[in-house]
Write an enzyme that holds these catalytic residues in place. Structure first.
Site, PDB file in Angstrom:
ATOM      1  N   PRO A   2       1.998  -9.705 -56.700  1.00 48.27           N
ATOM      2  CA  PRO A   2       2.336 -11.021 -57.208  1.00 48.27           C
ATOM      3  C   PRO A   2       3.805 -11.355 -57.014  1.00 48.27           C
ATOM      4  O   PRO A   2       4.685 -10.575 -57.365  1.00 48.27           O
ATOM      5  CB  PRO A   2       2.005 -10.924 -58.703  1.00 48.27           C
ATOM      6  CG  PRO A   2       1.595  -9.513 -58.953  1.00 48.27           C
ATOM      7  CD  PRO A   2       1.986  -8.717 -57.783  1.00 48.27           C
ATOM      8  N   GLU A   3       4.038 -12.511 -56.476  1.00 50.14           N
ATOM      9  CA  GLU A   3       5.393 -13.047 -56.403  1.00 50.14           C
ATOM     10  C   GLU A   3       5.454 -14.187 -57.426  1.00 50.14           C
ATOM     11  O   GLU A   3       4.540 -14.356 -58.223  1.00 50.14           O
ATOM     12  CB  GLU A   3       5.687 -13.551 -54.979  1.00 50.14           C
ATOM     13  CG  GLU A   3       5.531 -12.453 -53.931  1.00 50.14           C
ATOM     14  CD  GLU A   3       5.937 -12.905 -52.539  1.00 50.14           C
ATOM     15  OE1 GLU A   3       6.864 -13.711 -52.414  1.00 50.14           O
ATOM     16  OE2 GLU A   3       5.315 -12.451 -51.574  1.00 50.14           O
TER      17      GLU A   3
END
Length: 270
Positions: A2-3
């Site tokens: 996840p960014e």
DNA sequence: CTAAGGACCTGTCGGC
DNA sequence: TGCCGACAGGTCCTTA
């Protein structure tokens, strides 16, 4: 995994489900994450009201009546909204049991994620050195140009450095450099102010667009409701080695820059 | 100070 | 079909 857009997707999904509710208990099954979970943490947060759900870079801040829980999803973490009674599966490391019969369940096969508590989360050592939010007003061309001055690092590594700007990871660094038409290996200090302006605009626009589509699911990212993100179909370069550039048709290339796979169009990006 | 590389983990995929 | 190495969305820490 996840960014920023994926963490924001999770935040938006959970917000209406937890804010205003009471945190009944924190059940830790596997404390060995990136940093071991403090065993005293559960007793400290149980019974508190959840005031808000915020995000700083890739960190999720669960603000309580006093202090806040700080969650990082690492590479493979997820937070799902589940029924409190449901049986935990492999790699379900902790549950936040919420008022009623619901729980927020943290799953993370690689255990690069983390859980902390802090009275003042923004002063926590992991957060205090973070650069500005890329979608905030403090991140502008003047700032980025100034912090790039004299630097020899690849611009891609520079924008992935959380002390420079918080939340830009490998996918979106690649994706932002494409519309800005900057080669990912170009030395940060050798980019004109004009082109830095384009890059700042591109970072913003790529992140906002990804948030609108619920993030990018390459393999296993899911939001709090278990659904994938749809930005994958909008990717211009990431994971597209050999496929035609959407602008000029030239095959997209990959090479390793700063230990990370970097995708770019050799004709459009200089 | 800067920059580069290793480390931490498990799961999956491609090649032989 | 099976095994083995390479690689994966992060980022801190050590070394040069």
């Amino acid at each position: 995994m996840p960014e920023l857009p994926e963490v924001e997707t999770v935040r938006r999904g959970l917000e209406p489900l937890v804010v205003g509710k009471r945190l009944k208990s924190l059940e830790i099954r596997e404390p060995r994450l990136r940093w071991p979970i403090d065993p005293a943490l559960a007793a400290r947060v149980e019974g508190q009201r959840i005031e808000s759900l915020d995000r700083r870079g890739k960190y999720l801040l669960i603000r309580l009546s006093a202090g806040a829980l700080i969650v990082h999803l690492g590479m493979s973490g997820s937070l799902r909204h589940v029924a409190a009674r449901s049986a935990p599966a492999l790699h379900d490391h902790f549950d936040l049991l919420i008022d009623g019969s619901a729980a927020i369940r943290f799953n993370d096969p690689r255990r690069f994620g983390s859980l902390h508590y802090a009275d003042e989360p923004l002063r926590h050592p992991l957060l205090s050195g973070l650069g500005p939010e890329p979608l905030g007003a403090a991140f502008d061309a003047d700032y980025l140009h100034a912090v790039c001055r004299g630097r020899k690092v690849a611009i891609k590594s520079q924008i992935m450095n959380s002390r420079i700007v918080a939340g830009v990871g490998n996918i979106y660094a690649n994706e932002a450099l494409f519309p800005a038409r900057i080669h990912p290996a170009r030395a940060a200090g050798r980019i004109s102010k004009r082109r830095i302006e384009d890059l700042v605009a591109a970072i913003r626009s790529v992140l906002e667009s990804a948030i609108r589509q619920g993030g990018t699911t390459l393999r296993d990212f899911v939001g709090s409701d278990g659904r994938p993100g749809y930005f994958k179909q909008s990717l211009a370069v990431y994971d597209r080695e050999g496929e035609p550039c959407r602008r000029c048709g030239e095959p997209i290339r990959v090479r390793v820059i700063g230990q990370r796979a970097s995708y770019y169009c050799p004709r459009c990006q200089r």
